[in-house]
Design a protein around this motif. Structure first.
Motif, PDB file in Angstrom:
ATOM      1  N   UNK A 155       0.834  -1.207   0.000  1.00 34.87           N
ATOM      2  CA  UNK A 155       0.000   0.000   0.000  1.00 34.87           C
ATOM      3  C   UNK A 155       0.869   1.258   0.000  1.00 34.87           C
ATOM      4  N   UNK A 156       0.493   2.217  -0.826  1.00 35.25           N
ATOM      5  CA  UNK A 156       1.114   3.541  -0.804  1.00 35.25           C
ATOM      6  C   UNK A 156       0.042   4.573  -0.469  1.00 35.25           C
ATOM      7  N   UNK A 157       0.470   5.783  -0.134  1.00 34.89           N
ATOM      8  CA  UNK A 157      -0.489   6.837   0.188  1.00 34.89           C
ATOM      9  C   UNK A 157      -1.384   7.141  -1.002  1.00 34.89           C
ATOM     10  N   UNK A 158      -0.829   7.058  -2.210  1.00 32.58           N
ATOM     11  CA  UNK A 158      -1.606   7.367  -3.409  1.00 32.58           C
ATOM     12  C   UNK A 158      -2.666   6.307  -3.710  1.00 32.58           C
ATOM     13  N   UNK A 159      -2.616   5.168  -3.033  1.00 33.00           N
ATOM     14  CA  UNK A 159      -3.629   4.124  -3.249  1.00 33.00           C
ATOM     15  C   UNK A 159      -4.976   4.495  -2.629  1.00 33.00           C
ATOM     16  N   UNK A 160      -4.977   5.493  -1.753  1.00 34.48           N
ATOM     17  CA  UNK A 160      -6.230   5.946  -1.143  1.00 34.48           C
ATOM     18  C   UNK A 160      -6.801   7.076  -1.997  1.00 34.48           C
ATOM     19  N   UNK A 161      -7.983   6.834  -2.534  1.00 33.30           N
ATOM     20  CA  UNK A 161      -8.637   7.817  -3.405  1.00 33.30           C
ATOM     21  C   UNK A 161      -9.819   8.430  -2.657  1.00 33.30           C
ATOM     22  N   UNK A 162      -9.832   9.768  -2.579  1.00 34.40           N
ATOM     23  CA  UNK A 162     -10.874  10.497  -1.868  1.00 34.40           C
ATOM     24  C   UNK A 162     -11.639  11.379  -2.848  1.00 34.40           C
ATOM     25  N   UNK A 163     -12.958  11.278  -2.824  1.00 40.67           N
ATOM     26  CA  UNK A 163     -13.818  12.126  -3.651  1.00 40.67           C
ATOM     27  C   UNK A 163     -14.581  13.068  -2.720  1.00 40.67           C
ATOM     28  N   UNK A 164     -14.535  14.374  -3.023  1.00 41.16           N
ATOM     29  CA  UNK A 164     -15.218  15.365  -2.197  1.00 41.16           C
ATOM     30  C   UNK A 164     -16.251  16.120  -3.023  1.00 41.16           C
ATOM     31  N   UNK A 165     -17.006  16.985  -2.363  1.00 36.61           N
ATOM     32  CA  UNK A 165     -17.971  17.848  -3.052  1.00 36.61           C
ATOM     33  C   UNK A 165     -17.387  19.217  -3.346  1.00 36.61           C
ATOM     34  N   UNK A 166     -16.058  19.318  -3.291  1.00 37.86           N
ATOM     35  CA  UNK A 166     -15.382  20.606  -3.459  1.00 37.86           C
ATOM     36  C   UNK A 166     -14.534  20.621  -4.717  1.00 37.86           C
ATOM     37  N   UNK A 167     -14.432  21.801  -5.327  1.00 40.56           N
ATOM     38  CA  UNK A 167     -13.568  21.959  -6.494  1.00 40.56           C
ATOM     39  C   UNK A 167     -12.114  22.189  -6.111  1.00 40.56           C
ATOM     40  N   UNK A 168     -11.880  22.655  -4.888  1.00 39.36           N
ATOM     41  CA  UNK A 168     -10.505  22.967  -4.495  1.00 39.36           C
ATOM     42  C   UNK A 168     -10.102  22.406  -3.161  1.00 39.36           C
ATOM     43  N   UNK A 169     -10.648  21.254  -2.773  1.00 39.80           N
ATOM     44  CA  UNK A 169     -10.295  20.670  -1.474  1.00 39.80           C
ATOM     45  C   UNK A 169      -8.802  20.347  -1.418  1.00 39.80           C
ATOM     46  N   UNK A 170      -8.228  20.504  -0.233  1.00 41.38           N
ATOM     47  CA  UNK A 170      -6.815  20.207  -0.028  1.00 41.38           C
ATOM     48  C   UNK A 170      -6.711  18.889   0.732  1.00 41.38           C
ATOM     49  N   UNK A 171      -6.136  17.894   0.083  1.00 44.71           N
ATOM     50  CA  UNK A 171      -6.070  16.540   0.637  1.00 44.71           C
ATOM     51  C   UNK A 171      -4.611  16.166   0.882  1.00 44.71           C
ATOM     52  N   UNK A 172      -4.302  15.851   2.123  1.00 42.74           N
ATOM     53  CA  UNK A 172      -2.943  15.439   2.491  1.00 42.74           C
ATOM     54  C   UNK A 172      -3.004  14.017   3.046  1.00 42.74           C
ATOM     55  N   UNK A 173      -2.186  13.126   2.477  1.00 45.46           N
ATOM     56  CA  UNK A 173      -2.158  11.729   2.901  1.00 45.46           C
ATOM     57  C   UNK A 173      -0.797  11.404   3.507  1.00 45.46           C
ATOM     58  N   UNK A 174      -0.805  10.749   4.645  1.00 45.20           N
ATOM     59  CA  UNK A 174       0.437  10.329   5.280  1.00 45.20           C
ATOM     60  C   UNK A 174       0.415   8.820   5.472  1.00 45.20           C
ATOM     61  N   UNK A 175       1.518   8.181   5.147  1.00 42.52           N
ATOM     62  CA  UNK A 175       1.635   6.723   5.178  1.00 42.52           C
ATOM     63  C   UNK A 175       2.572   6.304   6.300  1.00 42.52           C
ATOM     64  N   UNK A 176       2.124   5.390   7.149  1.00 42.16           N
ATOM     65  CA  UNK A 176       2.956   4.894   8.240  1.00 42.16           C
ATOM     66  C   UNK A 176       2.809   3.375   8.359  1.00 42.16           C
ATOM     67  N   UNK A 177       3.701   2.784   9.124  1.00 43.82           N
ATOM     68  CA  UNK A 177       3.658   1.367   9.427  1.00 43.82           C
ATOM     69  C   UNK A 177       3.408   1.212  10.916  1.00 43.82           C
ATOM     70  N   UNK A 178       2.313   0.528  11.286  1.00 49.24           N
ATOM     71  CA  UNK A 178       1.971   0.308  12.690  1.00 49.24           C
ATOM     72  C   UNK A 178       2.003  -1.198  12.956  1.00 49.24           C
TER      73      UNK A 178
END
Length: 527
Positions: free
Chosen positions: A426-449
């Motif tokens: 899994x990479x951070x880019x594997x998570x796809x988020x769809x919003x109702x905004x034209x300019x939403x700011x999406x930040x993804x962080x990847x960690x190992x737990x």
């Protein structure tokens, strides 16, 4: 409308006290009741991408009463600079609020509160700072205090129509012109500051001014004034009352000629009487524009009964409304327009207009908003009126759906943590988020737990005021980009991630990055 502190803010703007100190208007929202005050925020770089953020002498105000809270200092605030040089600061921590040092405040209650949860998201652009701070006062007040520092280029200045600039123009007709004081809302412009071959004629021929400061305010307003726009009769013709965030151009005698228009051009160096440019900078992608209006015609015109509001988000190069005939404008990102605003019994009404995004390759840099007493040039009567109050750009920020490596995740209201089984690498880019905004700011962080891959996702509206944090856990999932395998000499770089797993385009000296190569190998480096 904005509170009275906006008046000072618009005259002085965002004032940089030193390289790291910023003074601007601080808006405090408690249960929808908004007050404003001046405040100073200190920002210090403590190296390694960490910052110290300090809001000094924070005070809660309610009418003539004030409660001293104290100085809020946040240590180890994460800071990331993007390719455009914008520094984004984020943190979510519990802190003890310190005693303030303003001698005018007798008591500071902050030190009595213990550790208070505070969420911060902020942006530093050149010498200005914009910050949204949520202070969790549930234990004391049973609510979260929402604090906004500065404007950030996400709203139109003086959108509450609280401050006005006086101009003296000749008006009253060609045969009996006289000097008349005209009041323009600051950051908005009318024929009083127009340009073009017929600029003087547009004012002198009119039987009265086009704009006025009014004490008539919309329902629920905390402000003290609104803007009144009126049409006028000029030499037997109707001249629409019009305001714009750009500049009016009076270029022809015939009202319907596109030479009569509003325009913006951020390369234009002209300034109005207050010293402001004839354009409005925009740093976000709004989803709609909302304006309060109160409109009537002096006598109903059956064929032309409507007022109008239009807006265009552009890259800042020359643009005019209405557009020049036969010309194609490729510099427009989005438009919004309502050309059917009815009188509705001369009652206040909130008009909300969605933006249509038409060219996603255009970078947002400026906005042109135009409001007129009639949707058609030269129509209506010579004494129509429209009161305007509280223009606001709306930014959405809700998550509609989510996928992890193409697998749909069923989202539930008020649930922000999800487990997705059966996935690996899994990479951070594997998570796809769809919003109702034209300019939403999406930040993804990847960690190992332990044995699990975890992707944390922060979704913020473009103006940072709506923020939600999601966690997606993939049990047993390998984390792409964490292993440190030395590449071959001819291996090419595929992507670069910072230490938090965020994909970046540029690197900064002294910071740590994960480089992913086309072979699949990864390498941890310090630039």
């Amino acid at each position: 409308m904005k509170k009275i502190f906006t008046i000072l803010a618009l005259f002085l703007g965002a004032i940089t006290v030193s390289a790291d100190d910023f003074t601007d208007v601080l808006s405090v929202d408690i249960n929808g009741a908004v007050t404003e005050q001046y405040a100073t925020i200190s920002l210090r770089d403590s190296s390694n991408g960490k910052y110290i953020f300090s809001l000094k002498n924070f005070v809660l105000k309610a009418g003539t009463n004030s409660i001293g809270v104290g100085t809020i200092e946040l240590q180890d605030v994460e800071g990331v600079t993007d390719a455009n040089g914008v520094l984004t600061l984020t943190t979510n921590q519990k802190v003890a609020i310190k005693k303030g040092d303003d001698p005018q405040v007798p008591t500071w209650m902050g030190p009595m509160l213990g550790n208070v949860p505070i969420e911060l998201i902020a942006e530093k652009r050149d010498s200005t700072l914009y910050a949204v701070i949520n202070i969790d006062m549930k234990a004391l007040l049973g609510q979260i205090i929402k604090v906004t520092f500065g404007n950030g280029g996400y709203q139109i200045p003086n959108s509450g129509f609280e401050t006005f600039q006086k101009y003296t123009v000749k008006t009253g007709g060609f045969f009996s012109p006289k000097d008349v004081d005209v009041y323009e809302a600051t950051s908005w412009h009318s024929f009083a500051t127009s340009t073009g071959d017929f600029a003087a004629t547009a004012n002198q021929a009119a039987n009265h001014p086009f704009t006025y400061q009014s004490s008539v305010t919309r329902p629920g307003s905390n402000g003290e004034s609104s803007l009144l726009i009126t049409s006028a009769s000029a030499m037997g013709f109707i001249a629409n009352g019009t305001i714009t965030t750009g500049r009016m151009n009076a270029g022809a005698m015939e009202a319907a000629d596109p030479a009569n228009h509003a325009f913006l051009d951020i390369t234009n160096k002209d300034k109005d009487g207050k010293g402001d440019p004839f354009y409005t900078i925009l740093n976000g992608r709004p989803d709609s524009i909302a304006v309060w209006v109160k409109f009537k015609q002096s006598s109903v015109q059956k064929d032309y009964p409507y007022a109008t509001i239009s807006a265009a988000v552009t890259n800042g190069s020359y643009y005019q409304d209405p557009q020049e005939k036969g010309k194609t404008y490729n510099n427009v990102l989005a438009t919004a327009k309502n050309a059917k605003i009815e009188s509705n019994g001369f009652a206040w009404q909130r008009i909300s207009i969605p933006f249509e995004y038409i060219n996603d390759t255009v970078k947002e840099k400026a906005i042109l908003v135009t409001i007129s007493t009639n949707a058609e040039p030269g129509k209506g009567t010579g004494n129509d009126s429209i009161f305007v109050d509280d223009a606001q750009l709306i930014y959405n920020g809700s998550v509609l759906s989510a996928k992890v490596k193409g697998v749909d995740v069923t989202l539930k209201d008020s649930v922000f943590s999800y487990t997705v089984n059966g996935l690996s690498d899994v990479s951070a880019d594997d998570v796809e988020i769809i919003t109702n905004a034209n300019g939403a700011k999406i930040v993804k962080t990847l960690t190992k737990n332990g044995d699990d891959a975890v992707v944390n996702v922060r979704v913020a509206s473009a103006d940072l005021k709506i923020v939600s944090n999601y966690t997606f856990t993939m049990p047993g999932g390998a984390v792409t980009g964490i292993k440190n395998n030395k590449p071959n000499a001819d291996d090419k770089v595929k992507a670069i991630y910072d230490i938090l797993g965020r994909k970046v385009n540029t690197t900064k000296h002294g910071e740590t990055y994960i480089i992913v190569y086309e072979s699949g190998k990864t390498q941890k480096v310090v630039r």
